[in-house]
Design an enzyme around this catalytic site. Sequence first.
Site, PDB file in Angstrom:
ATOM      1  N   CYS A   2      10.908  -4.288   5.358  1.00  0.00           N
ATOM      2  CA  CYS A   2      11.994  -5.247   5.180  1.00  0.00           C
ATOM      3  C   CYS A   2      11.495  -6.688   5.238  1.00  0.00           C
ATOM      4  CB  CYS A   2      13.023  -5.068   6.289  1.00  0.00           C
ATOM      5  SG  CYS A   2      13.617  -3.389   6.418  1.00  0.00           S
ATOM      6  N   ARG A  27       6.374  -6.924  -0.057  1.00  0.00           N
ATOM      7  CA  ARG A  27       6.390  -6.085   1.136  1.00  0.00           C
ATOM      8  C   ARG A  27       6.975  -4.701   0.851  1.00  0.00           C
ATOM      9  NH1 ARG A  27       6.261  -9.333   5.904  1.00  0.00           N
ATOM     10  NH2 ARG A  27       7.619  -7.945   7.049  1.00  0.00           N
ATOM     11  N   TRP A  76      13.825  -1.928   3.304  1.00  0.00           N
ATOM     12  CA  TRP A  76      13.015  -0.749   3.018  1.00  0.00           C
ATOM     13  C   TRP A  76      13.601   0.349   3.895  1.00  0.00           C
ATOM     14  CZ3 TRP A  76       9.369   2.495   5.524  1.00  0.00           C
ATOM     15  CH2 TRP A  76       8.531   3.223   4.657  1.00  0.00           C
ATOM     16  N   ASN A 100      14.734  -6.459  10.609  1.00  0.00           N
ATOM     17  CA  ASN A 100      13.489  -5.785  10.235  1.00  0.00           C
ATOM     18  C   ASN A 100      13.007  -5.031  11.469  1.00  0.00           C
ATOM     19  OD1 ASN A 100      10.989  -5.034   9.349  1.00  0.00           O
ATOM     20  ND2 ASN A 100      10.121  -7.094   9.279  1.00  0.00           N
ATOM     21  N   GLY A 101      12.634  -3.755  11.313  1.00  0.00           N
ATOM     22  CA  GLY A 101      12.157  -2.980  12.463  1.00  0.00           C
ATOM     23  C   GLY A 101      13.028  -1.759  12.672  1.00  0.00           C
ATOM     24  N   GLU A 480     -11.107   5.722  -0.810  1.00  0.00           N
ATOM     25  CA  GLU A 480     -10.378   4.520  -1.217  1.00  0.00           C
ATOM     26  C   GLU A 480     -10.007   4.590  -2.701  1.00  0.00           C
ATOM     27  OE1 GLU A 480      -8.731   2.449   0.069  1.00  0.00           O
ATOM     28  OE2 GLU A 480      -8.604   0.717  -1.244  1.00  0.00           O
ATOM     29  N   LYS A 484      -6.159   4.450  -3.980  1.00  0.00           N
ATOM     30  CA  LYS A 484      -5.742   3.384  -4.900  1.00  0.00           C
ATOM     31  C   LYS A 484      -5.049   3.987  -6.117  1.00  0.00           C
ATOM     32  CE  LYS A 484      -5.832   0.716  -3.241  1.00  0.00           C
ATOM     33  NZ  LYS A 484      -5.965   0.161  -1.968  1.00  0.00           N
ATOM     34  N   GLU A 487      -1.518   5.685  -5.238  1.00  0.00           N
ATOM     35  CA  GLU A 487      -0.395   4.846  -4.816  1.00  0.00           C
ATOM     36  C   GLU A 487       0.224   4.060  -5.966  1.00  0.00           C
ATOM     37  OE1 GLU A 487      -1.099   1.855  -1.752  1.00  0.00           O
ATOM     38  OE2 GLU A 487      -3.141   1.585  -2.433  1.00  0.00           O
ATOM     39  N   HIS A 503     -16.158  25.338  -0.682  1.00  0.00           N
ATOM     40  CA  HIS A 503     -15.560  26.094   0.422  1.00  0.00           C
ATOM     41  C   HIS A 503     -14.053  26.275   0.248  1.00  0.00           C
ATOM     42  CE1 HIS A 503     -19.373  26.181   2.449  1.00  0.00           C
ATOM     43  NE2 HIS A 503     -19.488  24.885   2.199  1.00  0.00           N
ATOM     44  N   LYS A 602       4.290  -3.260   1.829  1.00  0.00           N
ATOM     45  CA  LYS A 602       3.004  -3.929   2.039  1.00  0.00           C
ATOM     46  C   LYS A 602       2.608  -3.886   3.505  1.00  0.00           C
ATOM     47  CE  LYS A 602      -0.582  -6.407   0.986  1.00  0.00           C
ATOM     48  NZ  LYS A 602      -1.692  -5.666   0.389  1.00  0.00           N
TER      49      LYS A 602
HETATM   50  O1  M6R Z   1      -1.877  -4.304   6.910  1.00  0.00           O
HETATM   51  P1  M6R Z   1      -2.771  -3.125   7.167  1.00  0.00           P
HETATM   52  O2  M6R Z   1      -4.154  -3.346   6.664  1.00  0.00           O
HETATM   53  O3  M6R Z   1      -2.772  -2.696   8.600  1.00  0.00           O
HETATM   54  O4  M6R Z   1      -2.148  -1.946   6.314  1.00  0.00           O
HETATM   55  C1  M6R Z   1      -2.669  -0.656   6.381  1.00  0.00           C
HETATM   56  C2  M6R Z   1      -2.160   0.203   5.255  1.00  0.00           C
HETATM   57  O5  M6R Z   1      -0.770   0.300   5.299  1.00  0.00           O
HETATM   58  C3  M6R Z   1      -2.564  -0.341   3.890  1.00  0.00           C
HETATM   59  O6  M6R Z   1      -3.955  -0.489   3.790  1.00  0.00           O
HETATM   60  C4  M6R Z   1      -2.079   0.602   2.766  1.00  0.00           C
HETATM   61  O7  M6R Z   1      -2.751   1.808   2.826  1.00  0.00           O
HETATM   62  C5  M6R Z   1      -2.237  -0.061   1.396  1.00  0.00           C
HETATM   63  N1  M6R Z   1      -1.054   0.128   0.617  1.00  0.00           N
HETATM   64  C6  M6R Z   1      -3.342   0.490   0.598  1.00  0.00           C
HETATM   65  O8  M6R Z   1      -3.455  -0.108  -0.645  1.00  0.00           O
END
Ligand code: M6R
Length: 607
Positions: A2, A27, A76, A100-101, A480, A484, A487, A503, A602
């Site tokens: 949020c 975000r 969110w 937010n929270g 990674e 990427k 997502e 395996h 985000k």
């Molecule tokens: O703000 P942070 O680095 O703690 O966030 C961690 C993850 O939420 C963040 O890296 C997430 O996996 C990204 N969307 C990856 O692209």
Amino acid sequence: MCGIVGYVGHRDCTDVLINGLSKLEYRGYDSAGIAVFNHNQKIHVAKSKGRLQNLIDRMNQDGKPTGCAGIGHTRWATHGEPSDINSHPHSGGRVTIVHNGIIENYKEIKDYLADKGVTFSSDTDTEVAAKLLDYNYNGSPIETITETIRDLEGSYALGIIFADHPNVVYAVRKESPLIVGVGENESFIASDVPAVLDYTKDYYLLEHEEIAVLTESGVQIYDSFGRKIQKELKTADWDVEAIGKGGYEHFMLKEIHEQPTAIRNTIMPRIKDGLPNLEECGITLDTLRNFRQIFIVACGTAMHAGMVGKYVIEKIARVPVIVDIASEFRYRNPIVGEGDLVIIISQSGETADSKAAMHLAKKMGAKTLAIVNAMGSSIAREADMLIYTHAGPEIAVASTKAYMVQIAVMYLFAFEMALAVGKIDEDECRRLVAMLEETPEMIERLLEKKEMTQYIASSLITADSLLYIGRGLDYALSMEGSLKLKEISYIHSESYAAGELKHGTISLIHDGMPVIAVATQKELFDKTVSNIQEVKSRGAKVILICRDSYEPETNTADLKFGLPEFDDLLMPMIAVVPLQLIAYYTSVHKGNDVDKPRNLAKSVTVE
Ligand code: M6R
């Protein structure tokens, strides 16, 4: 997660709120809304499920609130599906709030209020907080807020307006971040600095349970007992351009291109006389000598940066490193304590699980080191030692430049650690640092040959599922690359240690299934090639990321992305770039919302 914006001043409040919310879109959100004191001093609420544009369209149709004070929100969904009714702001009679929270004890409060005859129309914990504020309201907003937050458990940043206090905005926070922007005859609240940068760079960081009151005559801040306090005004070092797209089609592409600068900004101030120097971060050779083991705790991409860190630290410093997913670490009763170093990596510095893991590590007596990008964030402020990464604002939900600088810091840290424990001498350390310094230029050159990644991406768009494989550092990198891709392209993908495939997972391979094989490590190259041949002979379409000098035979790869010659140890710094670009172009080819992928936020400030 949020986003909150609030405004009091001489401008059209609705325009400021919408503009601010648009800066927080990165975000992640699924509905938006605002509440504004109209010129007749009545509160006008407008909200809508979906993108900010839906809210704007609705206001164009139903009438736009006009006034000079109000609050806004992008939601969110946590409690209750994304819908108009669950969107914020929520009203509890005389009180209207954005939140937010997560209010963890909302059920108990709801039951308590229901017993008193209070009714609810949404599924949200936020409406419960609004109704509790209204229930406690005694005519004094400060007293009511201080009393109410004693009953709230969990995390919150709240923007609050009271119907009988027109043109005043109140804010309070616990755990969830909130800043108070201070301009000329105007003031703001926001979840993050970019929301106010069009108007001011000056802001206060609201601490736990502090209350801000924004009026036409300025900002007052109170502690949780309602006593007025003075705070230091901070100045953001970001500018408006830094949060614009700068001519790129997407923030993600811009951020991929910003990586060379981000690396330079992050490592150069920490290199003295050719050696790492982390003294300004509270880290000396003596500090490093005293740790018996290291934990790296983080989430998502930041955790993957930790995986690279593990391989590098263990390889050159021979100190044991355990990488933990923060949400697992906090509940697995980890064997951690005095003599251990717990490194928390986070771009936002506000990730709820990472923050909780850090609190646990501290409680158990370990020293904590935060590697954080967002200045002044909670994790940055609370850790024992701190290394800021200087990536600048990262807006795209899919992290790229933040990962890059996280691994750059991991290298510097590993070099210093290896020097501290006597595993390398100064000459070797200088050689390694010099190589790290070369990486920005190498990345710049790689970014000039994007065509191959576009071509590879075009070959992936019809895939339902794919695998990323690698060994050692290449495996860390595959994790990674895979995250990427999934997502932002919504194509299912997994990363696998190449040697582990046989395996079980190899049974998934079918004709034409794409397998992206990362094979940059000379030491392990032949082994990985054997694993590639195993999948190739079962019909996989292999895309190989390897040194340019390697010419794959037909039974090894269908497509190849060639990397320049470089030391094995530092290969991840450059090999991640084609992986980022492949994910980016796949998402673009599929017509997805690259910067704001579905369901993602985000900054994940809830558990
Ligand atoms: O703000 P942070 O680095 O703690 O966030 C961690 C993850 O939420 C963040 O890296 C997430 O996996 C990204 N969307 C990856 O692209």
